[in-house]
Design a protein around this motif. Structure first.
Motif, PDB file in Angstrom:
ATOM      1  N   GLU A 157       0.842  -1.191   0.000  1.00  0.00           N
ATOM      2  CA  GLU A 157       0.000   0.000   0.000  1.00  0.00           C
ATOM      3  C   GLU A 157       0.877   1.241   0.000  1.00  0.00           C
ATOM      4  O   GLU A 157       1.854   1.319   0.729  1.00  0.00           O
ATOM      5  CB  GLU A 157      -0.909  -0.007   1.225  1.00  0.00           C
ATOM      6  CG  GLU A 157      -1.920  -1.121   1.193  1.00  0.00           C
ATOM      7  CD  GLU A 157      -2.916  -1.053   2.327  1.00  0.00           C
ATOM      8  OE1 GLU A 157      -3.101   0.029   2.911  1.00  0.00           O
ATOM      9  OE2 GLU A 157      -3.514  -2.097   2.620  1.00  0.00           O
ATOM     10  N   ARG A 158       0.513   2.211  -0.850  1.00  0.00           N
ATOM     11  CA  ARG A 158       1.221   3.482  -0.893  1.00  0.00           C
ATOM     12  C   ARG A 158       0.326   4.545  -0.263  1.00  0.00           C
ATOM     13  O   ARG A 158      -0.874   4.588  -0.543  1.00  0.00           O
ATOM     14  CB  ARG A 158       1.559   3.893  -2.324  1.00  0.00           C
ATOM     15  CG  ARG A 158       2.613   3.020  -2.936  1.00  0.00           C
ATOM     16  CD  ARG A 158       3.194   3.625  -4.185  1.00  0.00           C
ATOM     17  NE  ARG A 158       2.190   3.745  -5.235  1.00  0.00           N
ATOM     18  CZ  ARG A 158       2.468   4.002  -6.509  1.00  0.00           C
ATOM     19  NH1 ARG A 158       3.715   4.150  -6.887  1.00  0.00           N
ATOM     20  NH2 ARG A 158       1.515   4.104  -7.401  1.00  0.00           N
ATOM     21  N   PRO A 159       0.891   5.403   0.554  1.00  0.00           N
ATOM     22  CA  PRO A 159       0.073   6.431   1.207  1.00  0.00           C
ATOM     23  C   PRO A 159      -0.316   7.544   0.230  1.00  0.00           C
ATOM     24  O   PRO A 159       0.248   7.655  -0.865  1.00  0.00           O
ATOM     25  CB  PRO A 159       1.005   6.978   2.293  1.00  0.00           C
ATOM     26  CG  PRO A 159       2.374   6.741   1.752  1.00  0.00           C
ATOM     27  CD  PRO A 159       2.286   5.467   0.961  1.00  0.00           C
ATOM     28  N   GLU A 160      -1.273   8.364   0.656  1.00  0.00           N
ATOM     29  CA  GLU A 160      -1.645   9.542  -0.123  1.00  0.00           C
ATOM     30  C   GLU A 160      -0.421  10.452  -0.206  1.00  0.00           C
ATOM     31  O   GLU A 160       0.336  10.568   0.751  1.00  0.00           O
ATOM     32  CB  GLU A 160      -2.792  10.258   0.593  1.00  0.00           C
ATOM     33  CG  GLU A 160      -3.319  11.447  -0.147  1.00  0.00           C
ATOM     34  CD  GLU A 160      -4.486  12.062   0.587  1.00  0.00           C
ATOM     35  OE1 GLU A 160      -4.255  13.084   1.258  1.00  0.00           O
ATOM     36  OE2 GLU A 160      -5.595  11.513   0.502  1.00  0.00           O
ATOM     37  N   ARG A 161      -0.214  11.084  -1.380  1.00  0.00           N
ATOM     38  CA  ARG A 161       0.984  11.902  -1.533  1.00  0.00           C
ATOM     39  C   ARG A 161       0.745  13.000  -2.568  1.00  0.00           C
ATOM     40  O   ARG A 161      -0.214  12.953  -3.330  1.00  0.00           O
ATOM     41  CB  ARG A 161       2.161  11.037  -1.934  1.00  0.00           C
ATOM     42  CG  ARG A 161       1.977  10.324  -3.249  1.00  0.00           C
ATOM     43  CD  ARG A 161       2.924   9.149  -3.375  1.00  0.00           C
ATOM     44  NE  ARG A 161       2.834   8.508  -4.667  1.00  0.00           N
ATOM     45  CZ  ARG A 161       1.886   7.645  -5.022  1.00  0.00           C
ATOM     46  NH1 ARG A 161       0.934   7.332  -4.191  1.00  0.00           N
ATOM     47  NH2 ARG A 161       1.894   7.088  -6.205  1.00  0.00           N
ATOM     48  N   MET A 162       1.666  13.944  -2.582  1.00  0.00           N
ATOM     49  CA  MET A 162       1.623  15.023  -3.562  1.00  0.00           C
ATOM     50  C   MET A 162       2.485  14.625  -4.765  1.00  0.00           C
ATOM     51  O   MET A 162       3.609  14.152  -4.593  1.00  0.00           O
ATOM     52  CB  MET A 162       2.155  16.327  -2.965  1.00  0.00           C
ATOM     53  CG  MET A 162       1.314  16.876  -1.831  1.00  0.00           C
ATOM     54  SD  MET A 162      -0.376  17.238  -2.302  1.00  0.00           S
ATOM     55  CE  MET A 162      -0.161  18.659  -3.340  1.00  0.00           C
ATOM     56  N   VAL A 163       1.945  14.796  -5.967  1.00  0.00           N
ATOM     57  CA  VAL A 163       2.686  14.490  -7.192  1.00  0.00           C
ATOM     58  C   VAL A 163       2.620  15.706  -8.110  1.00  0.00           C
ATOM     59  O   VAL A 163       1.777  16.582  -7.945  1.00  0.00           O
ATOM     60  CB  VAL A 163       2.125  13.239  -7.911  1.00  0.00           C
ATOM     61  CG1 VAL A 163       2.312  12.001  -7.064  1.00  0.00           C
ATOM     62  CG2 VAL A 163       0.675  13.427  -8.294  1.00  0.00           C
ATOM     63  N   ARG A 164       3.498  15.749  -9.091  1.00  0.00           N
ATOM     64  CA  ARG A 164       3.559  16.883 -10.008  1.00  0.00           C
ATOM     65  C   ARG A 164       3.142  16.431 -11.403  1.00  0.00           C
ATOM     66  O   ARG A 164       3.614  15.419 -11.908  1.00  0.00           O
ATOM     67  CB  ARG A 164       4.982  17.426 -10.044  1.00  0.00           C
ATOM     68  CG  ARG A 164       5.142  18.659 -10.907  1.00  0.00           C
ATOM     69  CD  ARG A 164       6.587  19.139 -10.932  1.00  0.00           C
ATOM     70  NE  ARG A 164       7.164  19.274  -9.620  1.00  0.00           N
ATOM     71  CZ  ARG A 164       7.109  20.369  -8.864  1.00  0.00           C
ATOM     72  NH1 ARG A 164       6.462  21.416  -9.305  1.00  0.00           N
ATOM     73  NH2 ARG A 164       7.687  20.404  -7.693  1.00  0.00           N
ATOM     74  N   ASN A 165       2.260  17.207 -12.022  1.00  0.00           N
ATOM     75  CA  ASN A 165       1.874  16.978 -13.409  1.00  0.00           C
ATOM     76  C   ASN A 165       3.038  17.442 -14.280  1.00  0.00           C
ATOM     77  O   ASN A 165       3.363  18.623 -14.287  1.00  0.00           O
ATOM     78  CB  ASN A 165       0.599  17.755 -13.728  1.00  0.00           C
ATOM     79  CG  ASN A 165       0.132  17.557 -15.147  1.00  0.00           C
ATOM     80  OD1 ASN A 165       0.907  17.191 -16.020  1.00  0.00           O
ATOM     81  ND2 ASN A 165      -1.140  17.818 -15.379  1.00  0.00           N
ATOM     82  N   PRO A 166       3.682  16.540 -15.021  1.00  0.00           N
ATOM     83  CA  PRO A 166       4.862  16.937 -15.793  1.00  0.00           C
ATOM     84  C   PRO A 166       4.554  17.934 -16.918  1.00  0.00           C
ATOM     85  O   PRO A 166       5.416  18.711 -17.316  1.00  0.00           O
ATOM     86  CB  PRO A 166       5.408  15.632 -16.354  1.00  0.00           C
ATOM     87  CG  PRO A 166       4.307  14.664 -16.245  1.00  0.00           C
ATOM     88  CD  PRO A 166       3.397  15.123 -15.151  1.00  0.00           C
ATOM     89  N   ALA A 167       3.322  17.940 -17.417  1.00  0.00           N
ATOM     90  CA  ALA A 167       2.971  18.845 -18.515  1.00  0.00           C
ATOM     91  C   ALA A 167       2.806  20.280 -18.025  1.00  0.00           C
ATOM     92  O   ALA A 167       3.222  21.219 -18.699  1.00  0.00           O
ATOM     93  CB  ALA A 167       1.691  18.373 -19.199  1.00  0.00           C
ATOM     94  N   THR A 168       2.190  20.443 -16.840  1.00  0.00           N
ATOM     95  CA  THR A 168       1.886  21.795 -16.360  1.00  0.00           C
ATOM     96  C   THR A 168       2.727  22.209 -15.159  1.00  0.00           C
ATOM     97  O   THR A 168       2.796  23.384 -14.833  1.00  0.00           O
ATOM     98  CB  THR A 168       0.407  21.898 -15.956  1.00  0.00           C
ATOM     99  OG1 THR A 168       0.158  21.010 -14.853  1.00  0.00           O
ATOM    100  CG2 THR A 168      -0.503  21.547 -17.114  1.00  0.00           C
ATOM    101  N   GLY A 169       3.333  21.251 -14.488  1.00  0.00           N
ATOM    102  CA  GLY A 169       4.096  21.552 -13.281  1.00  0.00           C
ATOM    103  C   GLY A 169       3.219  21.717 -12.053  1.00  0.00           C
ATOM    104  O   GLY A 169       3.710  21.969 -10.957  1.00  0.00           O
TER     105      GLY A 169
END
Length: 95
Positions: A58-70
């Motif tokens: 299981e992976r926890p909730e996290r912040m990720v970045r959209n590579p197209a828009t940043g």
């Protein structure tokens, strides 16, 4: 890098190794895949001696970045399938 072995090639090699026909080798491979899929999807783990261990993490909730828009977005918690390769297989590659 060599091309990956297809399922047809794997079934043929398995049949040759077992001294059996392709139909029974294909059935055995499908049964193994079915057992691994069922066990891992239910949260368990399966170890194939000499190959490795398949398990769900299981992976926890996290912040990720959209590579197209940043733009930073929140990604919900999810599950992923992991494979830990057995030491015997790693050693056979490095010999």
């Amino acid at each position: 890098m060599a091309k990956p072995m297809t399922k047809t090639q794997l079934v043929a090699a398995l049949a040759d190794e077992m001294g059996s026909d392709k139909k029974s080798a294909g059935g055995a491979l499908d049964a193994i895949i079915s057992v691994i899929t069922r066990e891992v999807s239910n949260g368990g783990a399966v170890t194939l001696p000499g190959v490795g261990k398949f398990y769900c993490r299981e992976r926890p909730e996290r912040m990720v970045r959209n590579p197209a828009t940043g733009e930073q977005i929140r990604k919900e918690a999810d599950k992923v399938v992991k494979v830990t390769v057995a030491k015997a297989l790693k050693d056979s590659v490095n010999d």
